[in-house]
Design a protein around this motif. Structure first.
Motif, PDB file in Angstrom:
ATOM      1  N   UNK A  70      12.362  10.106   1.185  1.00  0.00           N
ATOM      2  CA  UNK A  70      12.018   9.361   2.446  1.00  0.00           C
ATOM      3  C   UNK A  70      10.969   8.376   1.856  1.00  0.00           C
ATOM      4  N   UNK A  71      11.295   7.137   1.736  1.00  0.00           N
ATOM      5  CA  UNK A  71      10.481   6.201   0.984  1.00  0.00           C
ATOM      6  C   UNK A  71       9.245   5.618   1.813  1.00  0.00           C
ATOM      7  N   UNK A  72       9.805   5.645   3.432  1.00  0.00           N
ATOM      8  CA  UNK A  72       8.937   5.370   4.623  1.00  0.00           C
ATOM      9  C   UNK A  72       7.811   6.091   4.586  1.00  0.00           C
ATOM     10  N   UNK A  73       8.053   7.611   4.303  1.00  0.00           N
ATOM     11  CA  UNK A  73       6.891   8.773   4.362  1.00  0.00           C
ATOM     12  C   UNK A  73       5.983   8.397   3.154  1.00  0.00           C
ATOM     13  N   UNK A  74       6.617   8.338   2.024  1.00  0.00           N
ATOM     14  CA  UNK A  74       5.745   7.859   0.861  1.00  0.00           C
ATOM     15  C   UNK A  74       4.849   6.629   0.975  1.00  0.00           C
ATOM     16  N   UNK A  75       5.301   5.396   1.481  1.00  0.00           N
ATOM     17  CA  UNK A  75       4.701   4.356   1.945  1.00  0.00           C
ATOM     18  C   UNK A  75       3.572   4.798   2.883  1.00  0.00           C
ATOM     19  N   UNK A  76       3.674   5.933   3.841  1.00  0.00           N
ATOM     20  CA  UNK A  76       2.640   6.094   4.915  1.00  0.00           C
ATOM     21  C   UNK A  76       1.590   6.825   4.266  1.00  0.00           C
ATOM     22  N   UNK A  77       2.035   7.875   3.257  1.00  0.00           N
ATOM     23  CA  UNK A  77       1.069   8.482   2.664  1.00  0.00           C
ATOM     24  C   UNK A  77       0.001   7.592   1.832  1.00  0.00           C
ATOM     25  N   UNK A  78       0.647   6.504   1.293  1.00  0.00           N
ATOM     26  CA  UNK A  78       0.022   5.550   0.509  1.00  0.00           C
ATOM     27  C   UNK A  78      -0.970   4.771   1.065  1.00  0.00           C
ATOM     28  N   UNK A  79      -0.584   4.476   2.350  1.00  0.00           N
ATOM     29  CA  UNK A  79      -1.556   3.734   3.229  1.00  0.00           C
ATOM     30  C   UNK A  79      -2.579   4.673   3.601  1.00  0.00           C
ATOM     31  N   UNK A  80      -2.448   5.989   3.785  1.00  0.00           N
ATOM     32  CA  UNK A  80      -3.413   6.939   4.417  1.00  0.00           C
ATOM     33  C   UNK A  80      -4.331   7.174   3.188  1.00  0.00           C
ATOM     34  N   UNK A  81      -3.841   7.128   1.996  1.00  0.00           N
ATOM     35  CA  UNK A  81      -4.676   7.499   0.836  1.00  0.00           C
ATOM     36  C   UNK A  81      -5.376   6.290  -0.127  1.00  0.00           C
ATOM     37  N   UNK A  82      -5.035   5.284   0.577  1.00  0.00           N
ATOM     38  CA  UNK A  82      -5.589   4.084  -0.234  1.00  0.00           C
ATOM     39  C   UNK A  82      -6.985   4.126  -0.326  1.00  0.00           C
ATOM     40  N   UNK A  83      -7.334   3.754  -1.444  1.00  0.00           N
ATOM     41  CA  UNK A  83      -9.040   3.685  -1.557  1.00  0.00           C
ATOM     42  C   UNK A  83      -9.223   2.540  -2.630  1.00  0.00           C
ATOM     43  N   UNK A  84     -10.357   2.130  -2.730  1.00  0.00           N
ATOM     44  CA  UNK A  84     -10.835   1.068  -3.462  1.00  0.00           C
ATOM     45  C   UNK A  84     -12.379   1.613  -4.212  1.00  0.00           C
ATOM     46  N   UNK A  85     -12.945   0.699  -5.023  1.00  0.00           N
ATOM     47  CA  UNK A  85     -14.143   1.075  -5.456  1.00  0.00           C
ATOM     48  C   UNK A  85     -15.208   1.006  -4.362  1.00  0.00           C
ATOM     49  N   UNK A  86     -14.948   0.506  -3.343  1.00  0.00           N
ATOM     50  CA  UNK A  86     -15.945   0.430  -2.116  1.00  0.00           C
ATOM     51  C   UNK A  86     -15.789   1.121  -1.040  1.00  0.00           C
ATOM     52  N   UNK A  87     -14.508   1.361  -0.859  1.00  0.00           N
ATOM     53  CA  UNK A  87     -13.994   2.144   0.442  1.00  0.00           C
ATOM     54  C   UNK A  87     -13.105   3.244   0.143  1.00  0.00           C
ATOM     55  N   UNK A  88     -13.378   4.447   0.965  1.00  0.00           N
ATOM     56  CA  UNK A  88     -12.658   5.625   0.729  1.00  0.00           C
ATOM     57  C   UNK A  88     -11.629   5.530   1.572  1.00  0.00           C
ATOM     58  N   UNK A  89     -10.518   6.558   1.418  1.00  0.00           N
ATOM     59  CA  UNK A  89      -9.294   6.418   2.136  1.00  0.00           C
ATOM     60  C   UNK A  89      -9.697   6.562   3.650  1.00  0.00           C
ATOM     61  N   UNK A  90      -8.799   5.847   4.757  1.00  0.00           N
ATOM     62  CA  UNK A  90      -7.839   4.918   4.156  1.00  0.00           C
ATOM     63  C   UNK A  90      -8.579   3.514   4.276  1.00  0.00           C
ATOM     64  N   UNK A  91      -8.402   2.828   2.878  1.00  0.00           N
ATOM     65  CA  UNK A  91      -9.061   1.496   2.818  1.00  0.00           C
ATOM     66  C   UNK A  91      -8.078   0.253   3.153  1.00  0.00           C
TER      67      UNK A  91
END
Length: 437
Positions: free
Chosen positions: A102-123
């Motif tokens: 279910x790629x749509x669920x994987x994408x949702x988790x990606x957005x929830x877990x997105x992080x950068x050097x400046x911002x924790x999840x979700x960035x």
């Protein structure tokens, strides 16, 4: 790590690493302080990160037994990616929470877990806000007046997302809706539109209508949204996105029909990466050798097996780190001891009683503890690092630091109880074990 180097580590980094190890967890940051034995991967991985930052895309499969350090490896890679200003998302694959097919669920988790050097999840929101700021700066630099700015930003948005809109026009529409809601001071609508952009279901129909989008994200829409996210990341100063799909071996335990769908989805995703659909994406999966080589894993789908095929018949010293699949050799008593010494020195650098730490937890004691923990796990030193480091920090080093009369060889007996073991560790020992060290 030398004692001199460990003394140069900031208190915050040291504390974050030590606290995680005390809990029996892999630290989220500071893994460069512990990265023993990974230097042979550095040149190849850095070259791949550079290629992705230049608009390429990479797929990598990491193989290793339980306890060999796959999570450590991917988080260490994530830190290297963040130093290049990449965004990073680590996703745990599971049948119930995040099924791979279910790629749509994987994408949702990606957005929830997105992080950068400046911002924790979700960035996700800071990234989108930075993107609109960049568009405004570009429009002003091109001579737009304040009155012309909204129209010019919209024109730039359309131009930058032209390729994405051919596959997923709703992505650009949602960004417009988000910006419109912000301009109107409607924070609730803005947040809801951004949630929809991140793949969240159950966003109110009225909100979706106001943004000019409808329905929930599906499989094909999710792939288009990933393209859009990569564009937004690049234009907001993040040249790449590292996505880790962890514990893919769980596919071996799901129903046959679900497994077939998941393996095919993985094959399709790899093909899309190789076809250049996702410039700026570095996609990593992790799994056990049984997943890659066994009949319940990759080998069930011949086209996927062909794409991941890598020769591991030679001496591990000559493994090719540039290959599509790389293996982690796991820990030996020697490498586990070396890691323990590194942790001891790191701990001593911020301890109240550093001399007692290095004297009472000397190299010989570290070796004995590593051997004992491996023995408690049926002699499987390769799966011992998590438990070993937890015992070393929480049971030994903490006590030496706090109690002047504590001597680990006299006052400490290693006890391993079932309640503190993972499922894999528990399978290696049936009973509580007490050993002298």
């Amino acid at each position: 790590m030398s004692t001199a180097r460990s003394a140069q580590v900031s208190a915050a980094r040291r504390r974050a690493v030590i606290d995680a190890l005390r809990r029996g967890a892999v630290p989220e940051t500071g893994l460069d302080l512990l990265a023993t034995g990974l230097d042979r991967f550095e040149a190849a991985l850095d070259a791949e990160l550079d290629a992705v930052a230049s608009g390429g895309s990479v797929f990598k499969a990491v193989r290793g037994e339980y306890g060999s350090g796959k999570t450590f490896f991917t988080r260490w890679l994530g830190e290297r990616a963040k130093r290049r200003n990449f965004a990073v998302a680590e996703i745990q694959i599971s049948e119930t929470e995040t099924p791979l097919h279910k790629v749509e669920t994987v994408y949702r988790r990606l957005a929830e877990r997105l992080t950068t050097s400046s911002f924790p999840p979700s960035a996700l929101r800071p990234v989108v806000d930075a993107w609109f700021y960049a568009l405004e700066e570009d429009a002003l630099a091109a001579g737009a007046t304040e009155e012309e700015l909204p129209g010019e930003v919209d024109r730039l948005l359309t131009a930058r997302l032209a390729e994405v809109s051919r596959q997923a026009s709703a992505f650009a529409a949602a960004l417009r809706g988000y910006r419109t809601a912000l301009a109107a001071g409607d924070e609730a609508t803005a947040a809801a539109v951004l949630a929809w952009l991140g793949g969240q279901p159950h966003v109110a129909a009225a909100v979706r209508h106001s943004a000019g989008v409808k329905g929930n994200l599906d499989h094909f829409g999710a792939l288009g949204f990933l393209q859009g996210l990569l564009t937004v990341l690049r234009d907001s100063g993040h040249p790449g996105l590292l996505v880790v799909l962890d514990e893919v071996e769980t596919l071996q335990r799901v129903r046959t029909d679900v497994r077939e769908k998941a393996l095919n989805a993985l094959r399709q995703l790899i093909d899309e990466v190789y076809a250049g659909r996702f410039p700026g994406l570095y996609l990593v999966i992790t799994g056990t050798p049984a997943f890659y080589d066994g009949r319940q894993g990759v080998q069930r789908l011949a086209p996927l097996a062909q794409r991941l095929a890598t020769d591991f018949s030679t001496d591990p010293r000559f493994d090719n780190p540039r290959a599509v699949q790389v293996r982690l050799p796991g820990f030996t008593l020697e490498s586990l001891t070396g890691l323990g010494i590194t942790i001891r020195d790191l701990y001593a650098g911020g301890a109240d009683a550093p001399d007692r730490i290095t004297t009472l937890a000397d190299d010989a004691y570290i070796t004995d503890l590593a051997r004992a923990v491996g023995g408690a796990l049926g002699g499987q030193v390769g799966v011992a690092p998590r438990l070993f480091l937890k015992k070393l920090v929480g049971d030994v080093l903490d006590r030496i630091d706090q109690f002047p009369d504590f001597a680990p060889r006299v006052h400490y007996k290693l006890t391993v109880s079932g309640g503190e073991l993972t499922d894999v560790e528990r399978n290696l020992t049936a009973d509580d074990i007490e050993l002298d060290v």
